[in-house]
Each structure stands twice: as C-alpha cells, then as structure tokens.
Design a protein around this motif. Structure first.
Motif, PDB file in Angstrom:
ATOM      1  N   ARG A 182       3.553  -6.188  12.260  1.00  0.00           N
ATOM      2  CA  ARG A 182       4.639  -7.168  12.337  1.00  0.00           C
ATOM      3  C   ARG A 182       4.833  -7.883  11.005  1.00  0.00           C
ATOM      4  NH1 ARG A 182       3.408  -9.538  18.274  1.00  0.00           N
ATOM      5  NH2 ARG A 182       1.471  -8.402  17.904  1.00  0.00           N
ATOM      6  N   LEU A 183       4.016  -7.562  10.014  1.00  0.00           N
ATOM      7  CA  LEU A 183       4.210  -8.158   8.686  1.00  0.00           C
ATOM      8  C   LEU A 183       5.212  -7.350   7.862  1.00  0.00           C
ATOM      9  CD1 LEU A 183       0.492  -8.930   7.777  1.00  0.00           C
ATOM     10  CD2 LEU A 183       2.236 -10.564   8.553  1.00  0.00           C
ATOM     11  N   GLY A 184       5.264  -6.044   8.121  1.00  0.00           N
ATOM     12  CA  GLY A 184       6.199  -5.169   7.414  1.00  0.00           C
ATOM     13  C   GLY A 184       6.045  -5.277   5.907  1.00  0.00           C
ATOM     14  N   PRO A 185       7.162  -5.308   5.158  1.00  0.00           N
ATOM     15  CA  PRO A 185       7.096  -5.255   3.691  1.00  0.00           C
ATOM     16  C   PRO A 185       6.489  -6.505   3.048  1.00  0.00           C
ATOM     17  CG  PRO A 185       9.356  -4.891   4.505  1.00  0.00           C
ATOM     18  CD  PRO A 185       8.533  -5.283   5.670  1.00  0.00           C
ATOM     19  N   GLU A 186       6.296  -7.592   3.797  1.00  0.00           N
ATOM     20  CA  GLU A 186       5.680  -8.817   3.250  1.00  0.00           C
ATOM     21  C   GLU A 186       4.171  -8.650   3.041  1.00  0.00           C
ATOM     22  OE1 GLU A 186       6.999 -12.613   2.898  1.00  0.00           O
ATOM     23  OE2 GLU A 186       7.910 -10.891   1.893  1.00  0.00           O
ATOM     24  N   GLY A 187       3.585  -7.644   3.717  1.00  0.00           N
ATOM     25  CA  GLY A 187       2.127  -7.491   3.749  1.00  0.00           C
ATOM     26  C   GLY A 187       1.435  -7.535   2.392  1.00  0.00           C
ATOM     27  N   PRO A 188       1.817  -6.659   1.446  1.00  0.00           N
ATOM     28  CA  PRO A 188       1.086  -6.610   0.174  1.00  0.00           C
ATOM     29  C   PRO A 188       1.050  -7.945  -0.577  1.00  0.00           C
ATOM     30  CG  PRO A 188       2.422  -4.642   0.430  1.00  0.00           C
ATOM     31  CD  PRO A 188       2.799  -5.559   1.571  1.00  0.00           C
ATOM     32  N   LEU A 189       2.188  -8.648  -0.651  1.00  0.00           N
ATOM     33  CA  LEU A 189       2.231  -9.924  -1.390  1.00  0.00           C
ATOM     34  C   LEU A 189       1.327 -10.961  -0.714  1.00  0.00           C
ATOM     35  CD1 LEU A 189       3.532 -11.579  -3.703  1.00  0.00           C
ATOM     36  CD2 LEU A 189       5.287 -12.294  -2.054  1.00  0.00           C
ATOM     37  N   LEU A 190       1.428 -11.064   0.620  1.00  0.00           N
ATOM     38  CA  LEU A 190       0.591 -12.028   1.337  1.00  0.00           C
ATOM     39  C   LEU A 190      -0.881 -11.645   1.231  1.00  0.00           C
ATOM     40  CD1 LEU A 190       2.750 -12.629   4.550  1.00  0.00           C
ATOM     41  CD2 LEU A 190       2.381 -14.196   2.617  1.00  0.00           C
ATOM     42  N   GLY A 191      -1.169 -10.354   1.336  1.00  0.00           N
ATOM     43  CA  GLY A 191      -2.552  -9.893   1.226  1.00  0.00           C
ATOM     44  C   GLY A 191      -3.143 -10.252  -0.128  1.00  0.00           C
ATOM     45  N   ALA A 192      -2.324 -10.113  -1.187  1.00  0.00           N
ATOM     46  CA  ALA A 192      -2.793 -10.438  -2.536  1.00  0.00           C
ATOM     47  C   ALA A 192      -3.163 -11.923  -2.623  1.00  0.00           C
ATOM     48  CB  ALA A 192      -1.713 -10.082  -3.565  1.00  0.00           C
ATOM     49  N   ALA A 193      -2.241 -12.804  -2.211  1.00  0.00           N
ATOM     50  CA  ALA A 193      -2.508 -14.246  -2.302  1.00  0.00           C
ATOM     51  C   ALA A 193      -3.715 -14.627  -1.438  1.00  0.00           C
ATOM     52  CB  ALA A 193      -1.265 -15.026  -1.864  1.00  0.00           C
TER      53      ALA A 193
END
Lengths: 402, 402
Positions: free
Chosen positions: B373-384
């Motif tokens: 349910r995170l879709g394309p936001e995942g990588p940026l949020l995972g990084a932070a």
C-alpha cells in the motif's frame, strides 16, 4: 515472538542469550570455549588477552568450564617464561560428545564426535529404506545409537544430544519430517520414535551437509549455496555463517526451481523442475541406464571410461544446474556455490557446461563454483558437529552428567 | 573480519555492539528508545517493567536520552494513580531527523522524517535523468537536500544522516553505484559528490522499498520477498526482519532470473530473463504501446478501461513473474511475496496468472502474494526511516548537535 528464521538450530540457545549480567556470563563462557577450541592449548592469560577480559574474570569462567568437564588442564606450561607458570588449557576429550545420525535412502549411520572434533565411535547398516514404514527404520537407528553411545561412554564421554539427518523437508520444530518422498514418509514425528533421554534435533541432510562444509573446511566462505544430489537434489543456503531456514523450514529447495517452464511434469505438481534434468532418475535415463537398478555412483565410473552417452547426459545435467543456479545466484549473491554429495564425484563432467551457463547468463555477477571434499560424509558429520557447536555456543546450558 | 552480510545497514552499528559493560549500556539505551517509540508515551516505571530493568537503571538511561534530545518529557501524568506521579516520556519531535533522498530515472525527491516517523519536509524535482552524467544530477539533489534540511532546522530538528535510494546495484560500501543501467552510471562514488557533513548511506531503491514495507506497515511479515517495477524489475529479500545483502550487495536481483532459458537475449548477457517478459519495455511492447513514449502507469488506465491487448500483456507478465517467483519461493521459503512500486497498481491484472502459476508449480509450498500500500513512495520513505532506525538502534552513537 516467532523463532528467528536466520539462526543456528534450536539446539543452540547460545545465539540469543538475554541481555543481562547472567546472559553476559553465559556469552563469555562461550567465548572462552570458542577461543580455546580455535587456538588452544592456551594459558588463562592468553585467553584473557584474546577475548579482552581480565585474567581474574577468565579464571572464574575457566574454573567453571573445568568443573563441567568442558575444558581440561594439560599441566604447567614450559618454564622460562615471565611470571608464574600457567597451566595450558585444552578443550576436553572426555566431556560431552555429539551423536550424529543419518537416515539415508539406502543406509543408516551413526557417529560420536568429541568436543575436539574427533570421531570417537561409528556404526553403519547398509540396506534400502525405500518405502519402509518409519517405526522399524527408527528402531534400527536407535540400536545403532545405543551401540555408539556405549562405545563413547567406555571412553569417558557422555552424549550431549542427538542430531538426525533425513532426506526430506523438516518442520521448524526440528522433530517432524514433513515430507521425505524417497522414503514415502509424511508428517512423521521422529521425537516420538527415538529414545527420549537424548536432546533431539532433526534436519534435512543438505542442511547438515552445508554446515559440515562450513565448520570442517577452513576455506569455505561464510556465504554459499550448497547443492548436493543423492536420489533427489538437495540445496542449502548459508548466509553469514548461518543456515537460511525459511518460514516453514523448507528454504534451499533447489530441486523444484523451474528450469524450462513447459518441460516434463514433475511429481511436485510443476513442470520442468531442475530434478527433471539433473535428478538421479533423469540422468540415469538420459545416460541409457536403469533407475532403481543402477545408482548415481555408476555414472562417474562410466564417464571416466569415456562413455559418450553418460558424458552427454552429465553435460546436459550441468546445463540445467547452471540455469537454476543463475537464478539462485541472482537472488542470493553468494560468495560461492559448493557442489556436494554425489555431485562432487561427478564434477569433472558437470562443471564445464554448468560454469559456461552461469558465466554467460550473469555477465560479471557469477560466482565461483567449488567442489566439496567431504562428499557423502557431510550430512552425518554435520549432524554430530551441530551438537558439539551447541555445547561450545552455550556451555552453561550443558550440565555435567548426572 | 568481514562485515556481516545479513544485517541492518552500515549506518546501524547498534546491531553488533561489543559484549562489555559499555556495550550493554548502549544496547539498553536502544531498548529504552525502541520501547518508548513502540508503546509511548510511557512513564519511567512503565519502561522499566517493559524491559525488565530496575527503575533506577532506567532513570539513568532516560536522563541520558533526554540530554541528547532523543526523548522528551510530556509533563506529569494524570493524578489519581498510586505512587509519586511520573512524567510521561515520548520520542522527541525536535531531535535528530533522517534525511531520505531518491534518484529516480524520471525524478529526484528528498524528505526529512523525525524520530516519531512524521514527514516534516519534502522537495521534488520532475524531469528525466536518463543518461545524464552523475555530477549535475547529484548537484540538483544536493540543492534539494539543502532545502529540506533548512526547513527541518527551522522546526528545531537536525539531520542525523542522509540515505539515498538509487535505481541500480550498490556496492557493500553503501556509497558506490556499481551499475544503474537506466541512468547509464557505472562505478560512481556518490560519497565524493554529496556534501561531506552528512553521514551517507546509498542503497538500491528496492532494498529501501522493502524496508519501508517492513517498518511502516504493521501487517508485513518478517520474512518476505519484495518485487517492484519501475523501469527495471527490482527485488529485495527480507529474512527475519533484515535485508539479505549478498556478498557484493547485489542480492535480490530478480529481474535476471531465467524464465525461459532459450528466450530473447537480455542486455545482461543472458537469455529469457524475467525482465524480457515483465519489464516495462517488454510489457509496453506486448501491449502495443511505445516504450520511451508511454510509461508503465498508462497500463493500469488502459487495463481498467478493458483494453484486451493490455490485459493480455499483463496476464503474460504475471505468468512470467509466477515462474520466476516459484524458484525464489522454493529457495527462500518466505512468508509472503509483496508486490510494490508500479506492480502494486497493476496487481488486479497480474495477480490471477501469477498466483495460478505459483500454486500449480509448488503444490503445498506456495506462499501468499500481497500488494504493497506504499507503492512508489516506498524507497524514499525507506531511505529516511533507515536513518531514524539507526538512531533508535544505537542512540549513544548520535551526539547532540554541536
């Protein structure tokens, strides 16, 4: 909290000791054992300097390990060194022993390994176990265990636990054989059939084989994919020196990786699985031999004699292995692939096509392919050593013999 | 000793703290932080009872965490409870922040996340980065980082580190982009191009995406295989809550698992890789669209409108994914497969054929397939969040802002 999936076996509680003074003491006991095991004989002072604790702290730990029969003193060190002469410490050759057992499709085997890693007793029974019910097979195995334990005890050892290697999938309870197709066993709780007085660990033969590679060969990397074949194709994944177990304990099932998705039907329900190209039956058929009569070990002999049909069959099996391993190497990025079991003796004829496939399909990302030197001994030794490692990893959990 | 391969990122030294009094104190600081983070606001007494330390020991740890700006006191608890009223503790919303950044093929993004997990600042720049040299791209990214850091600082936060997600393979030094085919970058040391004052971690976007699933969704299992697609196909393997990194940091490369070994040639040197069937370009072509002009996001729209050509292309991509995932599930035995990135929005048309393939090929051994349910936001949020997690995992390593 669920059991951690990436860890030594349940028999090895030392891996996740609680973060308390008591837990720290237990971990430090383990560090002393591992240090003396790896570098011994050592004086108390040398152990202290190796692990960065005070001489006094190490002496307390060492005394406890001597009382438990896990360490022994070899007598005073040679004179001429500065300070009070210390007594050299060694891992005991008369303390606990690991009992390893193997239920093979065509044999049963049991051995006892002491804390120093020496095999001190051994018993084998040849004869097929194909489609035999578990009760009589396990009864025969128990008799062999009794024999090996008696021999070990006559040498002053005592059994610290029993580890059994089986040719099938084992549940994460480390007792239940979920599926062993060549024995035709399903959901068999070996714990209910084996003598209750020994702490039991059951695991897949490929898993124990890979641990043997890891523990008994100095040149094995900490990250590798172990592939073996007897009747089926076994696989095991070792990451950072630990077995990858998977959610249900089934990780490492390389035999049912699809190689050609529209290929021949497989008993697993799939099509074109690796076993359809590199499993014993497939290779024997492709070589013009008769599965069930001939065994995989005749292939090496024929290939060495220059039998072109056998060599072609092995070449094709190597290609299929190379395709399946390309996928596995892409997923796991291991340091090496290790060919064990019967594959080790077939390596000269499998490797060229296997390595070519792996190279071409993964430009710059392929990894080295190595051949095991333990061969078919791996699973039995891995089983016995898993008990020994559990003692080294948490010496405080092992009482002295009552 | 080589770095452990199965572990949190280099930015997270808390994972292997030394086994000394000092190490124990650092681990206990981490336990306090994690407890307050997961269950807070909590009184000191509640923290003490949760983690099994004395009230006095916890108070010392808490005072240190308050001094470092990692915890804050919310004032006295409501009266009417037995004993001296305690002050409720919460994770600070004004202490360190994790700066996450993403270098996408078609965009750049940066965000700041505080210790409570709230996104406090964000900046995005759209525009293609295809085949642009790294220097101007990283210069633009650095400007966005500066902007986000300034905004965070204006709210009393300070940056504890920078984590950058890239669409390519990253070396285990967590700085070097070894290969990012869609950017046409090879062996680029991002550490040399980014501002030196922030502690840097670079990782593959699929890795950060999988960590976001793990950390930000309560229902994500601890063992899963994450599959995503933007331009390429990304994969990441999470075992027991940790990323599997592999020897060179390349683990999880699902896109080049052979699906049909005699299939079309792939840029990687292989044939019939998953990307040849389920990668953006392949699916767009199969759907009668033009790669480079149309993007993967038009597919969902067309499929929803009932475009039969697009639906068939997605069905076939689902079949190929199912074949590749069968091999991966056999090897890893995960609890679930999670479809992320662009695959999440295409799931309604991919899943039926994907799940059918996985079921039929692995009787009884298949695992659940879930949609992110995170879709394309995942990588940026995972990084932070990776920076935030590193602070929670070893609070003692984070100084207060000079």
């Amino acid at each position: 909290m669920p059991a951690p999936l990436h860890e030594a076996h349940p028999s090895s509680p030392g891996r996740r000791l609680p973060d308390t003074q008591q837990g720290m003491r237990r971990r430090n006991l383990a560090r002393v054992m591992h240090t003396v095991n790896a570098e011994g004989p050592l004086s108390r002072a040398a152990v202290a300097s190796q692990i960065g604790l005070t001489r006094a702290a190490v002496s307390t730990l060492v005394d406890e390990l001597i009382r438990s029969g896990l360490l022994e003193e070899l007598g005073p060190e040679r004179p001429g060194r500065v300070g009070r002469p210390g007594s050299a410490l060694a891992v005991s050759g008369r303390g606990p022993a690991g009992i390893g057992a193997e239920i093979g499709v065509d044999h049963l085997a049991v051995c006892a390994v002491d804390l120093r890693g020496a095999v001190r007793a051994r018993a084998v029974r040849h004869g097929t176990n194909r489609r035999r019910p578990p009760q009589p097979v396990v009864a025969e195995l128990s008799a062999l265990v009794e024999q090996v334990v008696a021999k070990a005890e006559s040498e002053g050892l005592w059994p610290a636990g029993l580890a059994v290697a089986v040719p099938g999938l084992v549940a994460r309870d480390a007792r239940t054989v979920v599926r062993a197709p060549n024995l035709d066993w399903h959901d068999i709780d070996l714990g209910a059939l084996l003598p209750a007085e020994l702490a039991l660990t059951v695991d897949n033969e490929a898993n124990f084989g890979s641990l043997a590679e890891l523990w008994l060969r100095d040149d094995t990397p900490l990250d590798f994919l172990h592939v073996s074949a007897e009747i089926g194709i076994g696989g095991a994944v070792v990451v950072d020196g630990c077995l990858l177990r998977g959610t249900r304990g089934f990780a490492g099932e390389l035999g049912h990786v699809p190689v050609r998705p529209e290929g021949p039907a497989c008993a697993c329900g799939g099509r074109g699985c690796l076993e359809q190209y590199a499993g014993e039956e497939a290779v024997l058929r492709a070589a013009g031999l008769t599965p069930g009569v001939d065994r995989v070990d005749v292939l090496a002999g024929r290939a060495a004699q220059g039998d072109e049909e056998v060599r072609r069959a092995l070449r094709d099996a190597g290609t299929a292995l190379g395709i399946a391993l390309t996928g596995a190497v892409n997923l796991l990025d291991p340091q090496a692939v290790v060919l064990g079991g019967a594959l080790a003796s077939l390596a000269p004829w499998l490797l060229p096509s296997l390595e070519r496939e792996l190279e071409q399909r993964s430009a710059g990302r392929a990894c080295a392919v190595r051949v095991s030197r333990l061969g078919p001994e791996g699973p039995l030794l891995g089983a016995a050593h898993s008990v020994v490692r559990a003692v080294l990893d948490d010496p405080a959990a092992v009482g002295t013999r009552a």
